[in-house]
Enzyme design. Structure first.
Site, PDB file in Angstrom:
ATOM      1  N   TYR A 196      64.345 -80.276  28.447  1.00 45.17           N
ATOM      2  CA  TYR A 196      64.895 -81.536  28.937  1.00 45.17           C
ATOM      3  C   TYR A 196      64.240 -82.063  30.204  1.00 45.17           C
ATOM      4  O   TYR A 196      64.038 -81.327  31.165  1.00 45.17           O
ATOM      5  CB  TYR A 196      66.399 -81.375  29.211  1.00 45.17           C
ATOM      6  CG  TYR A 196      67.114 -82.711  29.246  1.00 45.17           C
ATOM      7  CD1 TYR A 196      67.498 -83.338  28.068  1.00 45.17           C
ATOM      8  CD2 TYR A 196      67.353 -83.363  30.442  1.00 45.17           C
ATOM      9  CE1 TYR A 196      68.113 -84.576  28.087  1.00 45.17           C
ATOM     10  CE2 TYR A 196      67.976 -84.605  30.467  1.00 45.17           C
ATOM     11  CZ  TYR A 196      68.357 -85.201  29.290  1.00 45.17           C
ATOM     12  OH  TYR A 196      68.965 -86.428  29.302  1.00 45.17           O
ATOM     13  N   ASP A 220      60.770 -94.288  40.416  1.00 45.23           N
ATOM     14  CA  ASP A 220      61.228 -92.928  40.710  1.00 45.23           C
ATOM     15  C   ASP A 220      60.390 -92.200  41.766  1.00 45.23           C
ATOM     16  O   ASP A 220      60.931 -91.460  42.563  1.00 45.23           O
ATOM     17  CB  ASP A 220      61.245 -92.105  39.411  1.00 45.23           C
ATOM     18  CG  ASP A 220      62.086 -90.837  39.526  1.00 45.23           C
ATOM     19  OD1 ASP A 220      63.200 -90.907  40.062  1.00 45.23           O
ATOM     20  OD2 ASP A 220      61.623 -89.770  39.081  1.00 45.23           O
ATOM     21  N   LYS A 252      58.941 -84.453  38.192  1.00 47.30           N
ATOM     22  CA  LYS A 252      59.407 -83.873  39.458  1.00 47.30           C
ATOM     23  C   LYS A 252      58.565 -82.658  39.862  1.00 47.30           C
ATOM     24  O   LYS A 252      58.307 -82.446  41.044  1.00 47.30           O
ATOM     25  CB  LYS A 252      60.876 -83.474  39.345  1.00 47.30           C
ATOM     26  CG  LYS A 252      61.785 -84.585  38.858  1.00 47.30           C
ATOM     27  CD  LYS A 252      61.922 -85.697  39.853  1.00 47.30           C
ATOM     28  CE  LYS A 252      62.811 -86.757  39.330  1.00 47.30           C
ATOM     29  NZ  LYS A 252      63.444 -87.768  39.925  1.00 47.30           N
ATOM     30  N   HIS A 284      60.364 -89.222  46.558  1.00 48.71           N
ATOM     31  CA  HIS A 284      61.282 -89.580  45.464  1.00 48.71           C
ATOM     32  C   HIS A 284      61.734 -91.027  45.675  1.00 48.71           C
ATOM     33  O   HIS A 284      62.880 -91.282  46.037  1.00 48.71           O
ATOM     34  CB  HIS A 284      62.469 -88.606  45.508  1.00 48.71           C
ATOM     35  CG  HIS A 284      63.358 -88.665  44.313  1.00 48.71           C
ATOM     36  ND1 HIS A 284      64.665 -88.210  44.330  1.00 48.71           N
ATOM     37  CD2 HIS A 284      63.151 -89.122  43.057  1.00 48.71           C
ATOM     38  CE1 HIS A 284      65.216 -88.379  43.137  1.00 48.71           C
ATOM     39  NE2 HIS A 284      64.317 -88.938  42.356  1.00 48.71           N
ATOM     40  N   ARG A 330      68.428 -81.414  34.714  1.00 51.25           N
ATOM     41  CA  ARG A 330      67.639 -80.489  35.518  1.00 51.25           C
ATOM     42  C   ARG A 330      68.517 -79.313  35.943  1.00 51.25           C
ATOM     43  O   ARG A 330      69.686 -79.478  36.226  1.00 51.25           O
ATOM     44  CB  ARG A 330      67.125 -81.181  36.781  1.00 51.25           C
ATOM     45  CG  ARG A 330      65.905 -82.068  36.570  1.00 51.25           C
ATOM     46  CD  ARG A 330      65.385 -82.612  37.889  1.00 51.25           C
ATOM     47  NE  ARG A 330      66.334 -83.497  38.520  1.00 51.25           N
ATOM     48  CZ  ARG A 330      67.102 -83.192  39.543  1.00 51.25           C
ATOM     49  NH1 ARG A 330      67.018 -81.997  40.114  1.00 51.25           N
ATOM     50  NH2 ARG A 330      67.945 -84.058  40.039  1.00 51.25           N
ATOM     51  N   ARG A 356      69.459 -90.479  28.693  1.00 46.05           N
ATOM     52  CA  ARG A 356      68.306 -91.185  29.256  1.00 46.05           C
ATOM     53  C   ARG A 356      67.552 -91.986  28.218  1.00 46.05           C
ATOM     54  O   ARG A 356      67.599 -91.698  27.028  1.00 46.05           O
ATOM     55  CB  ARG A 356      67.331 -90.162  29.853  1.00 46.05           C
ATOM     56  CG  ARG A 356      67.917 -89.293  30.956  1.00 46.05           C
ATOM     57  CD  ARG A 356      67.484 -89.721  32.302  1.00 46.05           C
ATOM     58  NE  ARG A 356      68.239 -89.099  33.382  1.00 46.05           N
ATOM     59  CZ  ARG A 356      68.021 -89.371  34.667  1.00 46.05           C
ATOM     60  NH1 ARG A 356      67.084 -90.226  35.011  1.00 46.05           N
ATOM     61  NH2 ARG A 356      68.737 -88.812  35.601  1.00 46.05           N
ATOM     62  N   CYS A 368      71.376 -92.552  41.611  1.00 43.42           N
ATOM     63  CA  CYS A 368      71.979 -93.349  42.689  1.00 43.42           C
ATOM     64  C   CYS A 368      71.383 -94.745  42.799  1.00 43.42           C
ATOM     65  O   CYS A 368      71.532 -95.411  43.831  1.00 43.42           O
ATOM     66  CB  CYS A 368      71.860 -92.619  44.011  1.00 43.42           C
ATOM     67  SG  CYS A 368      72.890 -91.140  44.066  1.00 43.42           S
ATOM     68  N   SER A 400      69.017 -88.653  42.761  1.00 45.52           N
ATOM     69  CA  SER A 400      69.074 -88.856  41.314  1.00 45.52           C
ATOM     70  C   SER A 400      70.380 -89.556  40.926  1.00 45.52           C
ATOM     71  O   SER A 400      71.454 -89.206  41.427  1.00 45.52           O
ATOM     72  CB  SER A 400      68.982 -87.513  40.605  1.00 45.52           C
ATOM     73  OG  SER A 400      67.763 -86.893  40.946  1.00 45.52           O
TER      74      SER A 400
HETATM   75  P1  GTP Z   1      67.361 -91.051  38.468  1.00 50.55           P
HETATM   76  O1  GTP Z   1      66.589 -91.633  37.360  1.00 50.55           O
HETATM   77  O2  GTP Z   1      68.220 -89.896  38.099  1.00 50.55           O
HETATM   78  O3  GTP Z   1      66.511 -90.721  39.656  1.00 50.55           O
HETATM   79  O4  GTP Z   1      68.470 -92.172  38.913  1.00 50.55           O
HETATM   80  P2  GTP Z   1      68.252 -93.571  39.633  1.00 50.55           P
HETATM   81  O5  GTP Z   1      68.241 -93.358  41.114  1.00 50.55           O
HETATM   82  O6  GTP Z   1      67.105 -94.282  39.047  1.00 50.55           O
HETATM   83  O7  GTP Z   1      69.626 -94.329  39.307  1.00 50.55           O
HETATM   84  P3  GTP Z   1      69.895 -95.545  38.307  1.00 50.55           P
HETATM   85  O8  GTP Z   1      69.277 -96.830  38.783  1.00 50.55           O
HETATM   86  O9  GTP Z   1      69.577 -95.124  36.938  1.00 50.55           O
HETATM   87  O10 GTP Z   1      71.466 -95.678  38.470  1.00 50.55           O
HETATM   88  C1  GTP Z   1      72.343 -94.615  38.199  1.00 50.55           C
HETATM   89  C2  GTP Z   1      73.716 -95.140  37.932  1.00 50.55           C
HETATM   90  O11 GTP Z   1      74.172 -95.896  39.053  1.00 50.55           O
HETATM   91  C3  GTP Z   1      73.770 -96.072  36.734  1.00 50.55           C
HETATM   92  O12 GTP Z   1      74.927 -95.797  36.000  1.00 50.55           O
HETATM   93  C4  GTP Z   1      73.838 -97.446  37.343  1.00 50.55           C
HETATM   94  O13 GTP Z   1      74.517 -98.368  36.526  1.00 50.55           O
HETATM   95  C5  GTP Z   1      74.577 -97.188  38.658  1.00 50.55           C
HETATM   96  N1  GTP Z   1      74.147 -98.163  39.702  1.00 50.55           N
HETATM   97  C6  GTP Z   1      72.888 -98.506  40.021  1.00 50.55           C
HETATM   98  N2  GTP Z   1      72.872 -99.463  40.980  1.00 50.55           N
HETATM   99  C7  GTP Z   1      74.146 -99.709  41.294  1.00 50.55           C
HETATM  100  C8  GTP Z   1      74.787-100.609  42.214  1.00 50.55           C
HETATM  101  O14 GTP Z   1      74.161-101.367  42.947  1.00 50.55           O
HETATM  102  N3  GTP Z   1      76.156-100.558  42.247  1.00 50.55           N
HETATM  103  C9  GTP Z   1      76.880 -99.728  41.457  1.00 50.55           C
HETATM  104  N4  GTP Z   1      78.194 -99.755  41.551  1.00 50.55           N
HETATM  105  N5  GTP Z   1      76.315 -98.886  40.562  1.00 50.55           N
HETATM  106  C10 GTP Z   1      74.977 -98.880  40.488  1.00 50.55           C
HETATM  107  C1  SPV Z   2      66.234 -87.091  38.251  1.00 44.60           C
HETATM  108  O1  SPV Z   2      67.074 -86.211  38.024  1.00 44.60           O
HETATM  109  O2  SPV Z   2      65.995 -87.487  39.400  1.00 44.60           O
HETATM  110  C2  SPV Z   2      65.517 -87.723  37.135  1.00 44.60           C
HETATM  111  C3  SPV Z   2      65.674 -87.127  35.832  1.00 44.60           C
HETATM  112  O3  SPV Z   2      64.785 -88.675  37.309  1.00 44.60           O
HETATM  113  S1  SPV Z   2      64.639 -85.790  35.603  1.00 44.60           S
HETATM  114  O4  SPV Z   2      63.391 -86.259  35.037  1.00 44.60           O
HETATM  115  O5  SPV Z   2      65.330 -84.913  34.652  1.00 44.60           O
HETATM  116  O6  SPV Z   2      64.370 -85.109  36.836  1.00 44.60           O
HETATM  117 MN    MN Z   3      65.772 -93.545  37.569  1.00 44.31          MN
END
Ligand code: GTP
Ligand code: SPV
Ligand code: MN
Length: 638
Positions: A243, A319, A252, A272, A94, A413, A296, A294
């Site tokens: 993308y 999400d 979003k 979110h 983004r 992704r 996290c 994002s």
């Molecule tokens: P978006 O899709 O961008 O909104 O991200 P998200 O909030 O869905 O995050 P996601 O669950 O994909 O995790 C992002 C990164 O953080 C990944 O590399 C995970 O492996 C890592 N991660 C997720 N949960 C944990 C956790 O509990 N501990 C640690 N150390 N890393 C984590």
């Molecule tokens: C984020 O950045 O929070 C995502 C990926 O979930 S995107 O769809 O590119 O916004």
């Molecule tokens: Mn996600």
């Protein structure tokens, strides 16, 4: 053809020398308002043809065929109907700096900042500036390309909480991805007839013939990318990027930025947040929504396999949550999406087995690495390629284990249908939504912020959301790991003035008879100051925190029960967090310590931010909560 001809006026039809070829006959079957929207866009963008998408499997197969032929995607033969796209390396995330809200007054979109300060809560563009930017980009932008018309629903079709949209795009990659992420088909078409819809126009900005060769067969115009939102017209116009959140406009752009303004007008919340169902060994179930910025941990928490025996976590969404109080005073949430657009790196059988199961079929991967036997690979996948199997990185270059470059882009992704996730909740498509008992905020906080705490009240919880900060990630263009303010994990996604957003949240408590969810804050990412490693094992072990939250929801609000009061909120009381069977020792003292110096700085930082960024639009009750924190911190012992 004639049905199509009559659908658009002759004016539209006679465009572009050879004219617009209408490749499907269903345009005329679309409601007049949609035909008019398409007509206006055709006149401006001058595509070479139009296709109305119905989401049928044959149609998807055809789109994938077009993408494969054009070299945009490659089949991953190790799996069933899985594909790999590699983007232009300039189009990988983004772009927050080029994402704008277009409103009559700047104050509609942004609070007034202290003199000279730039707003960190989004970008505003005036209507006249936007008219100019639009005129410099969209006219003729689809020349030589087909315009796809995608009628879609955000939310289960027919749910009182769902909303419709129509995306017009010249990117077949976007068509294939929207087919996974949203609901399409005849039921959507039917409902479009009598309803309003969000107008979503998207172009990659590379009309044919090309003036310069494409990079990685990925059309985009990064230098001129603009993602614009016109909330009062319920309209999105996105140019130049193919993308993720820049181009899959249901996500979003619609479900957060436009929907948050609709939600404010209609008295609900577009957030979110992931949504999960948590069932105790006794069979009692509670639903929880959680907002993390994002990259996290939302997808991981939503799909987690609990490390605690007898507990079950089921996924409603990973999400976005749309939430509205029902007539009984319960907050009901739906997931407006139909698929996952999840971060690949870090996803493994150990960390997220449900995601690994989900992405074995019908999945589009973008910017991950590839194995020579037609599989995917990324950092943290926790798989060693079989002997003789070689790797290619996200740029298409040969890559070996141990290379200093990354194999997968950190924001690579997977895009996969939600229904394929083995842990989907039986109620995930329930039209009335699931009842939410707790809301969790969280972020990446290497220092000072404990594993979990509970707010003292709804009002304090709103302050906790407002004060959220997190380390930046690769999901947007920010460089390096800096701690950024990210209130409610919505900083890049607010559709209107954040001060007004806070008032809207506070107003949820004004209606008597509501059962307000309890509000918590978590931090899976605190680091050991000596080793730099994470103090908490995370992933499935986060169930221990969910269990405490579950139990707190069953205790009287404001009572100690399994909690002990602290300067920041309620912490788990001694022994209240279930640590039985933890695979490794955890330094609980370090994980829960509240260093006074840290919190003094934190409170001062939050005050400075809210003063500078929200100014006079900061609601009084939030300011009072900030003062409350400052006073409690002052009274802290070292
Ligand atoms: P978006 O899709 O961008 O909104 O991200 P998200 O909030 O869905 O995050 P996601 O669950 O994909 O995790 C992002 C990164 O953080 C990944 O590399 C995970 O492996 C890592 N991660 C997720 N949960 C944990 C956790 O509990 N501990 C640690 N150390 N890393 C984590
Ligand atoms: C984020 O950045 O929070 C995502 C990926 O979930 S995107 O769809 O590119 O916004
Ligand atoms: Mn996600």
């Amino acid at each position: 053809m004639s049905a199509c001809l009559s659908a658009l006026s002759r004016r539209h039809w006679a465009l572009g020398g050879g004219g617009v070829r209408c490749l499907s006959l269903s345009l005329s079957s679309l409601p007049r308002s949609v035909q008019e929207y398409v007509g206006g866009a055709v006149e401006m963008c001058r595509p070479a043809g139009i296709s109305v998408m119905t989401g049928k499997p044959e149609e998807t197969a055809e789109i994938l065929g077009v993408l494969e032929r054009d070299g945009v995607i490659r089949r991953l033969r190790k799996y069933n109907n899985c594909w790999l796209a590699r983007t232009d390396p300039k189009d990988v995330a983004r772009v927050e700096s080029k994402t704008v809200m277009v409103t009559p007054q700047q104050r509609d979109a942004l609070p007034p900042t202290a003199a000279g300060a730039k707003s960190q809560l989004g970008n505003w563009m005036s209507e006249s500036e936007f008219a100019k930017a639009r005129a410099e980009r969209f006219p003729g932008c689809m020349a030589g390309r087909k315009m796809y018309v995608i009628p879609f629903s955000m939310g289960p079709v027919g749910s009182p909480l769902a909303k419709l949209g129509v995306q017009l795009t010249d990117s077949p990659y976007v068509v294939a991805s929207m087919g996974i992420m949203t609901r399409m088909g005849p039921e959507v078409m039917e409902r479009l007839a009598d309803g309003d819809f969000v107008r979503c126009l998207h172009s990659v900005g590379r009309p044919l013939p090309l003036k310069a060769p494409l990079v990685s067969s990925w059309p985009c115009d990064p230098a001129r990318t603009l993602v614009a939102h016109l909330p009062s017209a319920r309209q999105i116009e996105s140019y130049g990027s193919g993308y993720g959140g820049n181009s899959l406009l249901g996500k979003k752009c619609f479900a957060l930025r436009i929907a948050s303004t609709i939600a404010r007008d209609e008295g609900w919340l577009a957030e979110h947040m992931l949504i999960l169902g948590l069932t105790s060994p006794a069979g009692e179930k509670r639903y929880v929504a959680a907002a993390f910025p994002s990259a996290c941990g939302k997808t991981n928490l939503a799909m987690m396999q609990p490390a605690l025996p007898g507990w079950k976590v089921e996924c409603v969404g990973d999400d976005i949550a749309w939430m509205k109080f029902d007539s009984q005073g319960r907050l009901r949430a739906i997931n407006p999406e139909n698929g996952f657009f999840g971060v690949a790196p870090g996803t493994s059988m150990k960390t997220n087995p449900n995601a690994m199961a989900t992405i074995q079929s019908n999945t589009i991967f973008t910017n991950v690495g590839e194995t020579s036997d037609g599989g995917v690979w990324w950092e943290g996948i926790d798989q060693i390629p079989a002997p003789g199997v070689t790797l290619t990185d996200w740029l298409g270059q040969p890559w070996k284990l141990g290379d200093s470059r990354l194999c997968a882009h950190p924001n690579s992704r997977f895009c996969a249908p939600a229904a394929q996730c083995p842990s989907m909740d039986p109620q995930w498509e329930s039209p009335e939504g699931v009842p939410i008992d707790a809301i969790i905020f969280g972020g990446r906080r290497p220092e000072g912020v404990p594993l979990v705490y509970e707010s003292f009240s709804w009002r304090h919880g709103v302050f906790v959301g407002a004060a959220m900060r997190s380390e930046s990630t690769a999901a947007a263009e920010h460089k390096g790991k800096v701690i950024m303010h990210d209130p409610f994990a919505m900083r890049p996604f607010f559709g209107y003035n954040f001060g007004h957003y806070l008032s809207h949240w506070l107003s949820m408590a004004a209606t008597p008879g509501r059962r307000l969810p309890r509000i918590f804050h978590v931090n899976w990412f605190r680091r050991d100051t000596a080793t730099g490693g994470f103090l908490w094992p995370g992933f499935g072990e986060n169930a221990r925190v969910l269990k405490w939250i579950f139990q707190r929801c069953g205790e009287q609000e404001g009572s100690a029960g399994g909690a002990a009061s602290s300067a920041v909120g309620w912490l788990p009381a001694e022994g209240a967090l279930d640590l039985s069977g933890l695979p490794q020792p955890v330094d609980m003292a370090a994980l829960f310590s509240l260093p006074r110096g840290f919190w003094e700085k934190e409170a001062a930082e939050v005050r400075q931010y809210l003063t500078q960024q929200v100014g006079e639009d900061l609601p009084g009750p939030v300011e009072e909560e900030l003062r409350g924190l400052e006073e409690r911190v002052k009274a802290m012992r070292d």
